[in-house]
Design a protein around this motif. Structure first.
Motif, PDB file in Angstrom:
ATOM      1  N   ILE A   1      49.624  35.721  40.620  1.00  0.00           N
ATOM      2  CA  ILE A   1      48.225  36.001  40.963  1.00  0.00           C
ATOM      3  C   ILE A   1      48.005  35.839  42.475  1.00  0.00           C
ATOM      4  CG2 ILE A   1      45.860  35.126  40.745  1.00  0.00           C
ATOM      5  CD1 ILE A   1      46.459  34.513  37.823  1.00  0.00           C
ATOM      6  N   ILE A   2      48.589  34.786  43.057  1.00  0.00           N
ATOM      7  CA  ILE A   2      48.443  34.570  44.499  1.00  0.00           C
ATOM      8  C   ILE A   2      49.079  35.710  45.281  1.00  0.00           C
ATOM      9  CG2 ILE A   2      49.136  33.107  46.441  1.00  0.00           C
ATOM     10  CD1 ILE A   2      48.856  30.694  44.606  1.00  0.00           C
ATOM     11  N   TYR A   3      50.270  36.148  44.878  1.00  0.00           N
ATOM     12  CA  TYR A   3      50.926  37.242  45.591  1.00  0.00           C
ATOM     13  C   TYR A   3      50.119  38.538  45.481  1.00  0.00           C
ATOM     14  CZ  TYR A   3      55.122  34.551  46.623  1.00  0.00           C
ATOM     15  OH  TYR A   3      55.999  33.627  47.124  1.00  0.00           O
ATOM     16  N   ILE A   4      49.501  38.762  44.344  1.00  0.00           N
ATOM     17  CA  ILE A   4      48.632  39.938  44.190  1.00  0.00           C
ATOM     18  C   ILE A   4      47.449  39.827  45.155  1.00  0.00           C
ATOM     19  CG2 ILE A   4      47.003  41.086  42.627  1.00  0.00           C
ATOM     20  CD1 ILE A   4      48.955  40.380  40.333  1.00  0.00           C
ATOM     21  N   GLY A   5      46.842  38.622  45.219  1.00  0.00           N
ATOM     22  CA  GLY A   5      45.721  38.401  46.128  1.00  0.00           C
ATOM     23  C   GLY A   5      46.107  38.565  47.587  1.00  0.00           C
ATOM     24  N   ILE A   6      47.291  38.093  47.959  1.00  0.00           N
ATOM     25  CA  ILE A   6      47.765  38.230  49.346  1.00  0.00           C
ATOM     26  C   ILE A   6      47.952  39.702  49.697  1.00  0.00           C
ATOM     27  CG2 ILE A   6      49.732  37.817  50.879  1.00  0.00           C
ATOM     28  CD1 ILE A   6      50.088  35.111  49.482  1.00  0.00           C
ATOM     29  N   ALA A   7      48.561  40.454  48.785  1.00  0.00           N
ATOM     30  CA  ALA A   7      48.782  41.880  49.034  1.00  0.00           C
ATOM     31  C   ALA A   7      47.459  42.601  49.220  1.00  0.00           C
ATOM     32  CB  ALA A   7      49.572  42.495  47.883  1.00  0.00           C
ATOM     33  N   TYR A   8      46.478  42.269  48.377  1.00  0.00           N
ATOM     34  CA  TYR A   8      45.178  42.951  48.441  1.00  0.00           C
ATOM     35  C   TYR A   8      44.398  42.542  49.694  1.00  0.00           C
ATOM     36  CZ  TYR A   8      40.385  44.243  47.239  1.00  0.00           C
ATOM     37  OH  TYR A   8      39.115  44.768  47.251  1.00  0.00           O
ATOM     38  N   THR A   9      44.432  41.262  50.047  1.00  0.00           N
ATOM     39  CA  THR A   9      43.623  40.749  51.150  1.00  0.00           C
ATOM     40  C   THR A   9      44.234  41.024  52.518  1.00  0.00           C
ATOM     41  OG1 THR A   9      42.862  38.954  49.717  1.00  0.00           O
ATOM     42  CG2 THR A   9      42.486  38.693  52.082  1.00  0.00           C
ATOM     43  N   TYR A  10      45.539  40.828  52.633  1.00  0.00           N
ATOM     44  CA  TYR A  10      46.181  40.893  53.946  1.00  0.00           C
ATOM     45  C   TYR A  10      47.077  42.118  54.142  1.00  0.00           C
ATOM     46  CZ  TYR A  10      44.673  36.029  53.944  1.00  0.00           C
ATOM     47  OH  TYR A  10      43.929  34.885  53.864  1.00  0.00           O
ATOM     48  N   GLY A  11      47.451  42.764  53.061  1.00  0.00           N
ATOM     49  CA  GLY A  11      48.353  43.895  53.207  1.00  0.00           C
ATOM     50  C   GLY A  11      49.736  43.458  53.635  1.00  0.00           C
ATOM     51  N   ASP A  12      50.381  44.300  54.392  1.00  0.00           N
ATOM     52  CA  ASP A  12      51.751  44.031  54.822  1.00  0.00           C
ATOM     53  C   ASP A  12      51.934  44.420  56.280  1.00  0.00           C
ATOM     54  OD1 ASP A  12      54.022  42.881  53.920  1.00  0.00           O
ATOM     55  OD2 ASP A  12      54.628  44.504  52.606  1.00  0.00           O
ATOM     56  N   TYR A  13      52.516  43.542  57.060  1.00  0.00           N
ATOM     57  CA  TYR A  13      52.904  43.842  58.437  1.00  0.00           C
ATOM     58  C   TYR A  13      54.408  43.631  58.538  1.00  0.00           C
ATOM     59  CZ  TYR A  13      48.014  43.765  59.990  1.00  0.00           C
ATOM     60  OH  TYR A  13      46.683  44.045  60.170  1.00  0.00           O
ATOM     61  N   TYR A  14      55.117  44.619  59.004  1.00  0.00           N
ATOM     62  CA  TYR A  14      56.562  44.479  59.087  1.00  0.00           C
ATOM     63  C   TYR A  14      57.132  45.454  60.112  1.00  0.00           C
ATOM     64  CZ  TYR A  14      56.551  48.652  56.095  1.00  0.00           C
ATOM     65  OH  TYR A  14      56.336  49.912  55.589  1.00  0.00           O
TER      66      TYR A  14
ATOM     67  N   TRP B   1      44.722  30.538  56.094  1.00  0.00           N
ATOM     68  CA  TRP B   1      44.650  30.745  54.653  1.00  0.00           C
ATOM     69  C   TRP B   1      45.810  31.590  54.151  1.00  0.00           C
ATOM     70  CZ3 TRP B   1      42.333  27.791  51.449  1.00  0.00           C
ATOM     71  CH2 TRP B   1      41.143  27.139  51.786  1.00  0.00           C
ATOM     72  N   GLN B   2      46.213  32.569  54.960  1.00  0.00           N
ATOM     73  CA  GLN B   2      47.337  33.401  54.523  1.00  0.00           C
ATOM     74  C   GLN B   2      48.599  32.563  54.379  1.00  0.00           C
ATOM     75  OE1 GLN B   2      48.186  36.800  56.996  1.00  0.00           O
ATOM     76  NE2 GLN B   2      49.829  37.544  55.667  1.00  0.00           N
ATOM     77  N   ALA B   3      48.890  31.730  55.391  1.00  0.00           N
ATOM     78  CA  ALA B   3      50.072  30.865  55.316  1.00  0.00           C
ATOM     79  C   ALA B   3      49.931  29.875  54.163  1.00  0.00           C
ATOM     80  CB  ALA B   3      50.261  30.121  56.638  1.00  0.00           C
ATOM     81  N   PHE B   4      48.720  29.322  53.991  1.00  0.00           N
ATOM     82  CA  PHE B   4      48.488  28.362  52.910  1.00  0.00           C
ATOM     83  C   PHE B   4      48.804  28.970  51.555  1.00  0.00           C
ATOM     84  CE2 PHE B   4      45.684  26.815  49.549  1.00  0.00           C
ATOM     85  CZ  PHE B   4      45.973  25.466  49.545  1.00  0.00           C
ATOM     86  N   TRP B   5      48.300  30.160  51.297  1.00  0.00           N
ATOM     87  CA  TRP B   5      48.515  30.772  49.982  1.00  0.00           C
ATOM     88  C   TRP B   5      49.961  31.215  49.785  1.00  0.00           C
ATOM     89  CZ3 TRP B   5      45.461  29.370  46.502  1.00  0.00           C
ATOM     90  CH2 TRP B   5      44.090  29.214  46.714  1.00  0.00           C
ATOM     91  N   GLU B   6      50.606  31.693  50.855  1.00  0.00           N
ATOM     92  CA  GLU B   6      52.017  32.087  50.730  1.00  0.00           C
ATOM     93  C   GLU B   6      52.892  30.879  50.408  1.00  0.00           C
ATOM     94  OE1 GLU B   6      52.853  34.080  54.390  1.00  0.00           O
ATOM     95  OE2 GLU B   6      52.183  36.039  53.641  1.00  0.00           O
ATOM     96  N   ILE B   7      52.631  29.753  51.075  1.00  0.00           N
ATOM     97  CA  ILE B   7      53.410  28.531  50.819  1.00  0.00           C
ATOM     98  C   ILE B   7      53.103  27.997  49.425  1.00  0.00           C
ATOM     99  CG2 ILE B   7      53.786  26.144  51.543  1.00  0.00           C
ATOM    100  CD1 ILE B   7      53.109  27.112  54.422  1.00  0.00           C
ATOM    101  N   THR B   8      51.832  28.027  49.036  1.00  0.00           N
ATOM    102  CA  THR B   8      51.451  27.537  47.710  1.00  0.00           C
ATOM    103  C   THR B   8      52.101  28.368  46.610  1.00  0.00           C
ATOM    104  OG1 THR B   8      49.329  26.702  48.546  1.00  0.00           O
ATOM    105  CG2 THR B   8      49.497  27.073  46.169  1.00  0.00           C
ATOM    106  N   ALA B   9      52.149  29.680  46.790  1.00  0.00           N
ATOM    107  CA  ALA B   9      52.800  30.546  45.796  1.00  0.00           C
ATOM    108  C   ALA B   9      54.284  30.216  45.686  1.00  0.00           C
ATOM    109  CB  ALA B   9      52.611  32.020  46.174  1.00  0.00           C
ATOM    110  N   LEU B  10      54.931  30.011  46.838  1.00  0.00           N
ATOM    111  CA  LEU B  10      56.356  29.659  46.835  1.00  0.00           C
ATOM    112  C   LEU B  10      56.570  28.316  46.146  1.00  0.00           C
ATOM    113  CD1 LEU B  10      59.299  30.011  47.722  1.00  0.00           C
ATOM    114  CD2 LEU B  10      58.677  29.006  49.926  1.00  0.00           C
ATOM    115  N   LEU B  11      55.734  27.328  46.467  1.00  0.00           N
ATOM    116  CA  LEU B  11      55.874  26.003  45.850  1.00  0.00           C
ATOM    117  C   LEU B  11      55.613  26.068  44.349  1.00  0.00           C
ATOM    118  CD1 LEU B  11      54.097  23.710  48.485  1.00  0.00           C
ATOM    119  CD2 LEU B  11      56.559  24.024  48.123  1.00  0.00           C
TER     120      LEU B  11
END
Length: 451
Positions: free
Chosen positions: A119-132, A374-384
């Protein structure tokens, strides 16, 4: 203030994961009519910071932030409540429920962890998109800045082509694959070369980072951007922060590695140089000391904004609608899950040396940035959350995976292990778990004291 921000993110993430994991046990237990005696965030050894009884359950917050727990009636767990287990089974107890219900209760925690991560990864994709940065846009190759990469055969200017036969598409996104890869194909001066990674590459990389903690696994070749002037530098006044060197000793220099290499050959000399300052070229004379250094700090890595501003690399962007973010988030979660499984395999393979990098609470704490993101927080939380789910599935009696292992045995064989056996297994599992916790946190302490 930085430590407060890091600590706040750490405790918020940990609390969220613990509460939701324990709810994963609590909800099916209550649905199946099983009494839950306690629901605690953190451990209440000797006393609790807060507790309140609602119905049959005492809800509370302990003082020891090493986890949390639910105490389910009639279950042999870390509470080791022998008196209760010596009484006749009651209909509201865990031990009185069918094996399939007990299995669902035990799998509830890790199920919530995995669902939460997706769910967090879905939210990250929707909110922040992707930069690469597309690997195909890295025309100048990589910048090798650590000894481990050099020993593995990489050279500055190499272009990544494939890892274990899979083409590299996202430059920075290939970091994990490179860490765990066995056969790497690079392009060097127009020719393809195959590099076989050493079995103990991770061990070598950690030793390399002990010498220089800022060294990166994958670096783009970037311009020489002055990040700071060292105290007592002979070039104080000649150079300014954010100067970009474009010429040194009459030679054009496009990348920082070229400047570093050239300066080593100019020991004890004063040489002409040209820097780009506020979009204007400025001529300066630079002094190089007898050690081949100019007394300046330069950027080893630039953010996407600076890379675009300097025009050295194109940054690709992807934005996702809500419906598009669902498969994208699921894909990210699946990749993280598979990647973490591979990491665990390497940790339990002694010859890789990966076990030396295992960390405890300090290692988790260090994951969080010093500024609130918040982006870093949610990415780390999803990984944990994925890590917590996978680790809890390990077949250790003190963990959910141990209970699941015995329940599956009961369901397949039709024979339930005796309470005495489960009690001894719980004790053995507890000591094994404590040994793992001490090892992980011992690594943290060792690195803090001696590295």
């Amino acid at each position: 203030m930085d430590i407060v921000i890091k600590l706040s993110q750490f405790l918020l993430s940990l609390s969220l994961l613990i509460v939701l994991h324990e709810f994963g046990h609590f909800i099916p237990a209550r649905l199946f009519g099983t009494r839950v005696e306690k629901f605690f965030l953190f451990f209440d050894v000797k006393f609790a910071l807060f507790k309140k009884k609602i119905g049959d359950t005492v809800y509370g917050i302990g003082w020891l932030p090493l986890g949390g727990y639910v105490k389910i009636s009639g279950m042999i767990d870390e509470s080791m409540d022998k008196e209760q287990m010596e009484q006749p089974p009651q209909p509201w107890e865990f031990r009185s429920k069918p094996a399939w219900q007990r299995l669902i209760i035990m799998l509830g925690g890790v199920t919530v962890n995995f669902i939460l991560a997706f769910i967090i990864y879905i939210g990250i994709a929707y909110t922040y998109g992707d930069y690469y940065i597309k690997n195909s846009d890295v025309s100048n190759g990589i910048w090798v800045t650590n000894e481990a990469m050099e020993e593995a055969g990489f050279r500055t200017g190499d272009k990544l082509v494939s890892i274990d036969g899979k083409p590299v598409e996202d430059f920075y996104g290939s970091t994990e694959s490179l860490l765990m890869g066995r056969v790497i194909t690079v392009e060097r001066n127009g020719d393809l070369k195959t590099l076989t990674m050493p079995v103990d590459f991770i061990d070598r990389l950690m030793k390399s980072r002990e010498e220089n903690e800022k060294t990166m696994l994958l670096n783009l070749r970037i311009p020489f951007v002055v990040a700071g002037i060292e105290e007592g530098s002979p070039n104080t006044g000649a150079l300014k922060t954010r100067d970009i060197m474009v010429s040194l000793n009459g030679k054009k220099v496009a990348f920082a590695d070229e400047v570093v290499s050239e300066v080593k050959n100019l020991k004890g000399q004063t040489v002409p140089a040209v820097v780009l300052r506020d979009d204007k070229e400025v001529a300066v004379d630079l002094k190089v000391n007898e050690e081949g250094k100019m007394g300046v700090a330069y950027a080893s890595r630039l953010g996407f904004t600076d890379l675009e501003r300097l025009g050295v690399y194109n940054v690709s962007r992807e934005e996702y609608s809500f419906m598009e973010s669902i498969p994208e988030g699921i894909s990210r979660g699946k990749n993280r899950l598979v990647s973490y499984g591979k990491q665990l395999k390497m940790i339990f393979t002694p010859e890789t040396g990966a076990y030396k990098g295992v960390g405890g609470f300090k290692a988790i704490f260090d994951l969080f940035p010093q500024t609130w993101s918040w982006q870093a927080f949610w990415e780390i939380t999803a990984l944990l959350s994925i890590m917590l789910g996978v680790l809890n599935l390990l077949p250790i009696p003190a963990l959910d995976g141990g209970h699941v292992m015995f329940l599956l045995y009961e369901m397949i064989s039709g024979r339930k292990p005796s309470d005495k056996f489960l009690e001894y297994a719980q004790i053995a599992g507890f000591f094994l778990l404590m040994a793992l916790v001490l090892f992980a946190n011992g690594n943290d302490i060792y690195r803090w004291l001696f590295k």
